[in-house]
Design an enzyme around this catalytic site. Structure first.
Site, PDB file in Angstrom:
ATOM      1  N   GLN A  81     -26.877  55.866  70.894  1.00  5.20           N
ATOM      2  CA  GLN A  81     -25.985  56.938  71.338  1.00  5.20           C
ATOM      3  C   GLN A  81     -26.286  58.267  70.655  1.00  5.20           C
ATOM      4  O   GLN A  81     -26.957  58.330  69.624  1.00  5.20           O
ATOM      5  CB  GLN A  81     -24.532  56.547  71.051  1.00  5.20           C
ATOM      6  N   HIS A  82     -25.757  59.320  71.262  1.00  8.53           N
ATOM      7  CA  HIS A  82     -25.614  60.658  70.674  1.00  8.53           C
ATOM      8  C   HIS A  82     -26.895  61.484  70.566  1.00  8.53           C
ATOM      9  O   HIS A  82     -26.823  62.699  70.379  1.00  8.53           O
ATOM     10  CB  HIS A  82     -25.014  60.596  69.260  1.00  8.53           C
ATOM     11  N   ASP A 237     -25.729  52.041  73.391  1.00 12.41           N
ATOM     12  CA  ASP A 237     -25.939  50.715  72.809  1.00 12.41           C
ATOM     13  C   ASP A 237     -24.642  49.959  72.551  1.00 12.41           C
ATOM     14  O   ASP A 237     -24.560  48.748  72.787  1.00 12.41           O
ATOM     15  CB  ASP A 237     -26.799  50.795  71.550  1.00 12.41           C
TER      16      ASP A 237
END
Length: 475
Positions: A81-82, A237
């Protein structure tokens, strides 16, 4: 290995360190073939990776799967992520991606919280208060520190978006991963135009957010997968792991990896103004309140290495408190922190120091658990323990001792890839992907009864954290 009963699908897990691919029988969940290839994180003050390495690793992982790959009917990608992926007009990376654990954007995070009206406004509108991990803070950092790179950017993507786009040729994302950016508003399920204007990001640079169950497209010709195979939306994820476990509301998960997370599926949208709980969406249409720490297995392994100990060589006893915030920390929000040890005595053993590192890493996660569960928690439900650390006896026993809850360790491994495979199977079979995973029995595994909670250790760590507040906040 028995012959597959149903069509084959591929689930991909593109994590911080490597990319894994599983070829899975959509009918039974049997893993028919698997592959894995590494990629690197560049050294330096931040944490960055070249997205082209992710693609090369995916190609390598698929190649390792052998002939089964040529028979698959659908594929899905779960990704870290991110991360901020910036692409030029030709679709090539402008610069290495800024990863989730790059905390250089801490000043931008603080400023953005204030500019949008404070933590409560962020929680109500976006669903989360943006820690430096969030993509919006990284874009703000890039604009301030590398304006030429920001100006050259023609498309902004998350890691899973990038790989899905390489498969389909289209720019798409899903609500789960989009909810970790800071510019997707959970309140109305769309990009927040005021936020985009605040950070100088054009809506045209962002991917289309797919609905749950909607396909991202089909595999383009010339790739190591059958042309025309369905490509699911993919997701972050943590959302993929929730799918992989077939989670139902109220069942808590504790994941022990490079980062540590606690989360549960919820039917209510979370909005925590303290910033402890991120108000993520899941990949199905519900929500995934989640708390994340930056320092988990990697930090404890580093302490073991410094002490020249095997990671299982823990010893009980002593009055130590070790806060293993080696990379700054997200929960609690201490981006400038470093590790801190207190209570050291002449009688202290190396094994006790190592146990204190485990305790400190687990403490931060368990402290957030009640907030993650809210009123929807099931007090008698076992805590599902997943991730690389779940295989370790020291990790499992530390979680049991500090949580006072029963623990269950699913036998299924590579849950992010399995969740992506369940999403691909759900798309192909027109089923709920979480129900597909439950049919596969992915959450089944050994169960361990609850033990008495070690309140003395919890109090000791809490007191150390409170007493060291000034030191931990110092840049």
């Amino acid at each position: 290995m028995s012959a597959p009963e149903g069509p084959l699908v591929v689930g991909v897990d593109s994590s911080t360190q490597s990319t894994k691919a599983l070829v899975v029988d959509a009918a039974t969940g049997q893993v028919v073939a698997r592959g894995q290839a590494p990629h690197t994180v560049t050294p330096g003050p931040g944490h960055e990776s070249d997205p082209e390495e992710w693609w090369s690793a995916l190609e390598g992982a698929l190649e390792q799967c052998g002939p089964a790959v040529r028979e698959v009917s659908a594929v899905s990608v779960g990704g870290q992520q991110h991360g901020l992926v910036t692409l030029d007009a030709a679709g090539r990376p402008v610069r290495p991606a800024l990863l989730w654990n790059d905390v250089r954007s801490a000043p931008q995070s603080d400023r953005l919280v204030e500019q949008l009206g404070g933590p409560q406004a962020w929680a109500d509108r976006i669903g989360s208060v943006p820690a430096p991990a969030f993509t919006v803070t990284k874009w703000a950092w890039l604009c301030e520190n590398e304006p030429d790179a920001a100006a050259a950017t023609a498309a902004v993507r998350l890691p899973h978006d990038y790989l899905t786009g390489r498969l389909t040729g289209a720019g798409t994302t899903d609500r789960g991963d989009a909810s970790g950016t800071g510019w997707w508003a959970g309140a109305d399920g769309s990009y927040d135009e005021e936020m985009l204007e605040l950070v100088g990001l054009s809506r045209e640079l962002l991917p289309r957010v797919l609905e749950p169950g909607e396909a991202a497209g089909t595999v383009r010709p010339g790739l190591p997968l059958p042309a025309g195979a369905l490509v699911a939306a993919g997701t972050g994820d943590n959302m993929a792991a929730a799918l992989g476990l077939g989670l139902t509301p109220g069942l808590p998960v504790l994941s022990l990896g490079t980062s540590g997370t606690v989360y549960a599926v919820s039917e209510r949208r979370p909005a925590d103004p303290t910033g402890t709980v991120a108000g993520f969406a899941d990949a199905r249409g519900d929500w995934l309140p989640l708390a994340c720490t930056l320092n988990c297995t990697l930090a404890v392994d580093r302490v073991a290495t410094l002490l020249s100990l095997d990671r299982e060589a823990v010893e009980s006893g002593g009055d130590l408190a070790l806060l293993p915030f080696l990379d700054g920390e997200r929960t609690p929000n201490l981006p400038y922190a470093s590790g801190l040890l207190s209570g050291l005595r002449h009688s202290t053993t190396a094994g006790q120091v190592l146990q204190a590192a485990y305790d400190g890493a687990v403490f931060s996660l368990l402290r957030a658990l009640d907030q993650v569960l809210g009123d929807g928690g099931r007090p008698d439900a076992p805590l599902l323990l997943i991730g690389g650390g779940a295989k370790g006896t020291a990790w499992r026993e530390t979680v049991r001792r500090l949580s006072g809850r029963p623990v269950q360790v699913p036998r299924a491994e590579e849950l992010v890839a399995l969740g992506a495979a369940a999403q691909a199977a759900g798309l192909l079979l027109e089923e709920d992907p979480a129900a597909v995973a439950r049919r596969w029995g992915t959450a089944e595994g050994p169960a361990y009864e609850a033990v008495s909670r070690d309140d003395a250790a919890l109090t000791r760590i809490a007191d150390a954290l409170s007493g060291a507040d000034t030191l931990l906040r110092r840049p």
